[in-house]
Design an enzyme around this catalytic site. Structure first.
Site, mmCIF file in Angstrom:
data_model
loop_
_atom_site.group_PDB
_atom_site.id
_atom_site.type_symbol
_atom_site.label_atom_id
_atom_site.label_comp_id
_atom_site.label_asym_id
_atom_site.label_seq_id
_atom_site.Cartn_x
_atom_site.Cartn_y
_atom_site.Cartn_z
ATOM 1 N N LYS A 150 0.848 -1.201 0.000
ATOM 2 C CA LYS A 150 0.000 0.000 0.000
ATOM 3 C C LYS A 150 0.878 1.243 0.000
ATOM 4 O O LYS A 150 1.744 1.382 0.856
ATOM 5 C CB LYS A 150 -0.864 0.028 1.267
ATOM 6 C CG LYS A 150 -2.001 -0.957 1.251
ATOM 7 C CD LYS A 150 -3.304 -0.283 0.877
ATOM 8 C CE LYS A 150 -4.423 -1.319 0.783
ATOM 9 N NZ LYS A 150 -5.309 -1.061 -0.344
ATOM 10 N N LYS A 173 -12.673 -7.908 -8.516
ATOM 11 C CA LYS A 173 -13.215 -8.528 -7.313
ATOM 12 C C LYS A 173 -14.536 -9.187 -7.692
ATOM 13 O O LYS A 173 -15.552 -8.494 -7.868
ATOM 14 C CB LYS A 173 -13.440 -7.458 -6.235
ATOM 15 C CG LYS A 173 -12.146 -6.806 -5.735
ATOM 16 C CD LYS A 173 -12.448 -5.683 -4.761
ATOM 17 C CE LYS A 173 -11.191 -5.200 -4.049
ATOM 18 N NZ LYS A 173 -10.166 -4.642 -4.949
HETATM 19 MG MG MG Z 1 -6.537 -2.059 -4.981
#
Ligand code: MG
Length: 333
Positions: free
Chosen positions: A138, A243
């Site tokens: 991240k 997703k």
């Molecule tokens: Mg992502």
């Protein structure tokens, strides 16, 4: 497809709050669906990610109320055509997900998750020891210059052949993104940069993808089929992080990805084990060969471990996914 549909709303606290752009996220909310027929009960899950741009809990509940307890085939088809979390749950009820796993590769490689900032250094050694070779870090959380310095230290800690994906979660403006892409241009261990700028910054994202040699990936920008088709038509040259739990009917997703041969990473939406088995089955259906490591190394996730998917290992074996089904059949979720 005839049967009785019921559902329950759940709230499950995370083991530790997740850091998001909208503040800490402390518990997972969603719906579990149950479809009862003469041959037994099948369960599935509809669970939105707050702030991600998909359906709201209220919209899913309204959709379920419209369907009622004995929806007709055409009611179900109509709801599935809308896409999104409810369509994923409905499509999962009637899916051949076991076949997808059985017919897929023996295992699917999984990316290891590194927390933002310096905490990544503590995690990376243990993940390397476990055998992970693809990592997701991240970024866009701290000062870009600090993070770019850390990136070199992180890459320095990696063996040859290891690859790092950076996920900015749409947080960079043009200048920040350009600086990052320049930094990454001569670092071949960068697999791709995920969602460098906001999902609606279409021209900027296309421009960056064309101007720099670094591969870019869309995540927040591609929730479902309509988004995917739009970016395909625009000639998006990079990766799509998909997703399944947010996309819609998983059968349609597999068909679309096979037909278009899109460069795709299948990713978890932090499902409970109920939804996880279908997400993971999609990863198997689209796995094998040169398939990229799946973004499914998210469990353990919940205070109550009963609801976790398979724990993060560098390779997710076929048996681990099929075992989720066995446990479900025994009555636990
Ligand atoms: Mg992502």
């Amino acid at each position: 497809m005839t049967g009785q549909l019921s559902y329950e709303r759940y709230t499950l606290p995370f083991r530790a709050p997740l850091r998001t752009a909208h503040g800490p996220w402390v518990s997972r909310e969603g719906f579990w669906l149950a479809w009862k027929t003469e041959s037994g009960v099948v369960r599935s899950e509809a669970a939105p990610i707050p702030g991600f741009g998909g359906m709201s809990m209220a919209e899913i509940q309204a959709g379920l109320e419209r369907l009622g307890s004995e929806p007709t085939e055409s009611d179900l088809q109509l709801a599935m055509q809308q896409g999104g979390e409810l369509a994923f749950a409905l499509g999962s009820l009637n899916s051949d997900w076991r076949d997808w796993v059985q017919e897929g590769p023996d295992y699917v490689p999984v990316a290891g998750l590194l927390p933002a900032g310096r905490a990544a250094f503590e995690r990376v050694d243990s993940l390397l020891e476990l055998g992970f070779r693809t990592f997701k870090w991240k970024v866009g959380v701290g000062d870009p210059r600090d993070e770019q310095g850390m990136l070199d230290d992180l890459l320095g800690a990696m063996p040859d052949g290891a690859r790092v994906r950076l996920d900015a979660n749409g947080g960079w403006d043009r200048r920040t993104a350009e600086r990052w892409l320049s930094v990454c241009a001569d670092r071949p261990n960068i697999e791709f940069i995920e969602q460098p700028c906001a999902a609606d910054a279409v021209d900027l994202l296309l421009g960056l993808a064309g101007d720099y040699p670094v591969t870019l990936a869309l995540d927040e920008a591609v929730l479902g089929q309509a988004d995917f088709v739009r970016w395909r038509d625009l000639g998006w040259p990079g990766v799509y992080v998909i997703k399944p739990a947010l996309w819609g009917n998983p059968c349609d997703l597999i068909t679309t990805m096979r037909e278009t041969k899109a460069d795709v990473v299948i990713s978890s939406a932090l499902e409970t084990r109920v939804g996880a088995r279908v997400t993971l089955a999609v990863a198997f259906a689209l796995g094998g060969g040169e398939a990229r490591a799946a973004g499914v190394g998210v469990w353990p996730l919940f205070v109550d471990a009963t609801y976790d998917g398979p724990h993060a290992l560098p390779f997710l074996k076929r048996e681990a996914v099929l075992a989720l089904a066995d446990n479900l059949a025994e009555g636990s979720r």
